[in-house]
Write a protein that holds these residues in place. Structure first.
Motif, PDB file in Angstrom:
ATOM      1  N   LEU A   1       0.796  -1.187   0.076  1.00 28.32           N
ATOM      2  CA  LEU A   1      -0.060  -0.007   0.019  1.00 28.32           C
ATOM      3  C   LEU A   1       0.728   1.429   0.176  1.00 28.32           C
ATOM      4  CD1 LEU A   1      -3.026  -0.698   2.273  1.00 28.32           C
ATOM      5  CD2 LEU A   1      -3.099  -0.212   0.039  1.00 28.32           C
ATOM      6  N   LEU A   2       1.813   1.324   0.649  1.00 29.09           N
ATOM      7  CA  LEU A   2       2.797   2.411   0.813  1.00 29.09           C
ATOM      8  C   LEU A   2       3.184   2.574  -0.592  1.00 29.09           C
ATOM      9  CD1 LEU A   2       4.720   2.031   4.096  1.00 29.09           C
ATOM     10  CD2 LEU A   2       3.338   3.922   3.431  1.00 29.09           C
ATOM     11  N   GLU A   3       3.879   1.672  -1.175  1.00 32.87           N
ATOM     12  CA  GLU A   3       4.189   1.666  -2.493  1.00 32.87           C
ATOM     13  C   GLU A   3       3.445   2.035  -3.732  1.00 32.87           C
ATOM     14  OE1 GLU A   3       7.318  -1.352  -5.008  1.00 32.87           O
ATOM     15  OE2 GLU A   3       5.070  -2.271  -4.569  1.00 32.87           O
ATOM     16  N   ILE A   4       2.104   1.641  -3.438  1.00 36.42           N
ATOM     17  CA  ILE A   4       1.398   2.262  -4.333  1.00 36.42           C
ATOM     18  C   ILE A   4       0.680   3.790  -4.339  1.00 36.42           C
ATOM     19  CG2 ILE A   4      -1.120   1.940  -5.140  1.00 36.42           C
ATOM     20  CD1 ILE A   4      -1.113  -1.100  -4.559  1.00 36.42           C
ATOM     21  N   CYS A   5       0.687   3.960  -2.739  1.00 39.80           N
ATOM     22  CA  CYS A   5       0.404   5.414  -2.560  1.00 39.80           C
ATOM     23  C   CYS A   5       1.663   6.295  -2.845  1.00 39.80           C
ATOM     24  CB  CYS A   5      -0.061   5.447  -1.060  1.00 39.80           C
ATOM     25  SG  CYS A   5      -1.675   4.867  -0.534  1.00 39.80           S
ATOM     26  N   ALA A   6       2.711   5.820  -2.824  1.00 41.65           N
ATOM     27  CA  ALA A   6       3.903   6.899  -3.217  1.00 41.65           C
ATOM     28  C   ALA A   6       3.729   6.984  -4.749  1.00 41.65           C
ATOM     29  CB  ALA A   6       5.236   6.339  -2.389  1.00 41.65           C
ATOM     30  N   LYS A   7       3.267   6.024  -5.508  1.00 42.62           N
ATOM     31  CA  LYS A   7       3.616   6.029  -6.809  1.00 42.62           C
ATOM     32  C   LYS A   7       2.559   6.625  -7.760  1.00 42.62           C
ATOM     33  CE  LYS A   7       4.810   2.937 -10.851  1.00 42.62           C
ATOM     34  NZ  LYS A   7       4.725   1.613 -10.902  1.00 42.62           N
ATOM     35  N   TYR A   8       1.299   6.804  -7.054  1.00 34.63           N
ATOM     36  CA  TYR A   8       0.007   7.269  -7.849  1.00 34.63           C
ATOM     37  C   TYR A   8      -0.649   8.315  -6.864  1.00 34.63           C
ATOM     38  CZ  TYR A   8       0.522   2.876 -10.749  1.00 34.63           C
ATOM     39  OH  TYR A   8       1.079   1.686 -11.356  1.00 34.63           O
ATOM     40  N   ASP A   9      -1.097   9.266  -7.879  1.00 32.94           N
ATOM     41  CA  ASP A   9      -2.121  10.237  -7.301  1.00 32.94           C
ATOM     42  C   ASP A   9      -3.481   9.437  -7.238  1.00 32.94           C
ATOM     43  OD1 ASP A   9      -0.392  12.326  -6.523  1.00 32.94           O
ATOM     44  OD2 ASP A   9      -0.446  13.129  -8.525  1.00 32.94           O
ATOM     45  N   ASP A  10      -3.971   9.043  -8.444  1.00 31.33           N
ATOM     46  CA  ASP A  10      -5.301   8.216  -8.542  1.00 31.33           C
ATOM     47  C   ASP A  10      -4.691   6.905  -8.863  1.00 31.33           C
ATOM     48  OD1 ASP A  10      -6.984  10.621  -8.321  1.00 31.33           O
ATOM     49  OD2 ASP A  10      -6.102  11.105 -10.051  1.00 31.33           O
ATOM     50  N   ILE A  11      -4.977   5.858  -7.854  1.00 31.61           N
ATOM     51  CA  ILE A  11      -4.431   4.569  -8.098  1.00 31.61           C
ATOM     52  C   ILE A  11      -5.579   3.858  -9.006  1.00 31.61           C
ATOM     53  CG2 ILE A  11      -4.411   2.391  -6.601  1.00 31.61           C
ATOM     54  CD1 ILE A  11      -3.872   4.004  -4.226  1.00 31.61           C
ATOM     55  N   PRO A  12      -4.862   3.204 -10.110  1.00 34.15           N
ATOM     56  CA  PRO A  12      -5.682   2.571 -11.112  1.00 34.15           C
ATOM     57  C   PRO A  12      -6.118   1.124 -10.405  1.00 34.15           C
ATOM     58  CG  PRO A  12      -3.231   2.330 -11.648  1.00 34.15           C
ATOM     59  CD  PRO A  12      -3.357   3.355 -10.360  1.00 34.15           C
ATOM     60  N   GLU A  13      -7.129   0.570 -11.228  1.00 33.00           N
ATOM     61  CA  GLU A  13      -7.906  -0.724 -10.585  1.00 33.00           C
ATOM     62  C   GLU A  13      -7.031  -1.705 -10.827  1.00 33.00           C
ATOM     63  OE1 GLU A  13     -11.896  -2.913 -11.620  1.00 33.00           O
ATOM     64  OE2 GLU A  13     -11.917  -0.820 -11.317  1.00 33.00           O
ATOM     65  N   SER A  14      -6.178  -1.624 -12.106  1.00 30.86           N
ATOM     66  CA  SER A  14      -5.310  -2.766 -12.286  1.00 30.86           C
ATOM     67  C   SER A  14      -4.055  -2.920 -11.253  1.00 30.86           C
ATOM     68  CB  SER A  14      -4.671  -2.627 -13.658  1.00 30.86           C
ATOM     69  OG  SER A  14      -4.015  -1.343 -13.715  1.00 30.86           O
ATOM     70  N   CYS A  15      -3.493  -1.697 -10.744  1.00 31.89           N
ATOM     71  CA  CYS A  15      -2.872  -1.817  -9.705  1.00 31.89           C
ATOM     72  C   CYS A  15      -3.246  -2.245  -8.312  1.00 31.89           C
ATOM     73  CB  CYS A  15      -2.046  -0.502  -9.304  1.00 31.89           C
ATOM     74  SG  CYS A  15      -0.879  -0.414  -8.240  1.00 31.89           S
ATOM     75  N   LEU A  16      -4.679  -2.127  -8.104  1.00 32.82           N
ATOM     76  CA  LEU A  16      -5.364  -2.699  -7.130  1.00 32.82           C
ATOM     77  C   LEU A  16      -5.413  -4.182  -7.112  1.00 32.82           C
ATOM     78  CD1 LEU A  16      -6.560  -1.608  -4.249  1.00 32.82           C
ATOM     79  CD2 LEU A  16      -8.721  -1.388  -5.574  1.00 32.82           C
ATOM     80  N   ASP A  17      -5.800  -4.635  -8.324  1.00 35.19           N
ATOM     81  CA  ASP A  17      -5.991  -6.077  -8.605  1.00 35.19           C
ATOM     82  C   ASP A  17      -4.579  -6.911  -8.159  1.00 35.19           C
ATOM     83  OD1 ASP A  17      -8.350  -5.899  -9.342  1.00 35.19           O
ATOM     84  OD2 ASP A  17      -7.960  -5.838 -11.401  1.00 35.19           O
ATOM     85  N   ASP A  18      -3.592  -6.277  -8.712  1.00 33.27           N
ATOM     86  CA  ASP A  18      -2.136  -6.774  -8.442  1.00 33.27           C
ATOM     87  C   ASP A  18      -1.700  -6.778  -6.948  1.00 33.27           C
ATOM     88  OD1 ASP A  18       0.366  -7.884  -9.496  1.00 33.27           O
ATOM     89  OD2 ASP A  18       1.456  -6.051  -8.716  1.00 33.27           O
ATOM     90  N   PHE A  19      -2.316  -5.751  -6.164  1.00 37.95           N
ATOM     91  CA  PHE A  19      -2.044  -5.625  -5.021  1.00 37.95           C
ATOM     92  C   PHE A  19      -2.500  -6.933  -4.098  1.00 37.95           C
ATOM     93  CE2 PHE A  19      -4.283  -4.495  -0.922  1.00 37.95           C
ATOM     94  CZ  PHE A  19      -3.259  -4.402  -0.015  1.00 37.95           C
ATOM     95  N   PHE A  20      -3.981  -7.147  -4.487  1.00 37.76           N
ATOM     96  CA  PHE A  20      -4.621  -8.256  -3.708  1.00 37.76           C
ATOM     97  C   PHE A  20      -3.995  -9.728  -4.117  1.00 37.76           C
ATOM     98  CE2 PHE A  20      -7.805  -4.823  -2.988  1.00 37.76           C
ATOM     99  CZ  PHE A  20      -7.983  -5.156  -1.636  1.00 37.76           C
TER     100      PHE A  20
END
Length: 208
Positions: free
Chosen positions: A172-191
């Motif tokens: 989550l920290l990695e995603i939040c640091a990378k994106y202003d608006d988190i793409p759904e594809s990135c969220l799928d990869d996170f889970f």
């Protein structure tokens, strides 16, 4: 959407992108399309908006039907937990995933992660709601598995809970640091990654 909801959403969007301390009530009012004085009909201060955001987020976990379903109750009588702890994790993961489909909820996560170092109230909320409560949950999870002989007798539930939970926090920290608006594809990869890690760790301590 009424005016209070617009204030909530505009504030959250600005807070999550620019930081709570960098946003003024005047800027919020301009984005909403109202006068600054009109905000006081709904919120007494900028801090009151922040507290409303936190209350909303806390209520998501407290009252969500999926997260609080009987299948996800930590109990020695929970057949799903005892017979298939991997499925127990998956069901919980899917419940959280459904919650994260809401863009508003992702912005709150981002606000908390990015701003906790600069604001004491955000930091305290993170420590209590995002660290302490989940760690207690997962420690109890492993304690039950240990008591039932599902994981090794020399397992440390507290240490396992920290290991179990730390990887999703990192993602989550990695995603939040990378994106202003988190793409759904990135969220799928996170889970996907989080669940793979959970299965790997559980497999390492399970009684063979």
């Amino acid at each position: 959407m009424n005016t209070k909801e617009k204030i909530f959403d505009v504030s959250l969007d600005l807070f999550s992108k620019r930081g709570y301390d960098s946003v003024s009530l005047r800027e919020i009012a301009e984005e909403v399309g109202i006068k600054k004085s009109s905000i006081y009909s709904h919120y007494s201060s900028k801090e009151a908006i922040l507290m409303d955001i936190f209350e909303y987020f806390t209520d998501l976990f407290e009252y969500d039907d999926l997260i609080n379903s009987k299948e996800l109750v930590l109990s020695e009588d929970n057949d799903v937990l005892i017979e298939n702890p991997e499925l127990f994790y998956h069901m919980g993961s899917e419940a959280i995933r459904g919650m994260f489909k809401e863009e508003r909820n992702l912005k709150i996560w981002k606000l908390i992660f990015i701003q906790m170092h600069y604001n004491e109230k955000i930091r305290n909320f993170f420590q209590k709601e995002m660290l302490l409560k989940p760690l207690i949950f997962w420690e109890n999870f492993f304690a039950i598995l240990k008591e039932k002989g599902i994981i090794r007798a020399d397992s440390n539930p507290q240490l396992l809970a920290k290991e179990y939970y730390s990887f999703p926090i990192f993602l989550l920290l990695e995603i939040c640091a990378k994106y202003d608006d988190i793409p759904e594809s990135c969220l799928d990869d996170f889970f996907k990654q989080a669940e793979e890690h959970a299965r790997f760790l559980l497999d390492c301590v399970k009684v063979k």
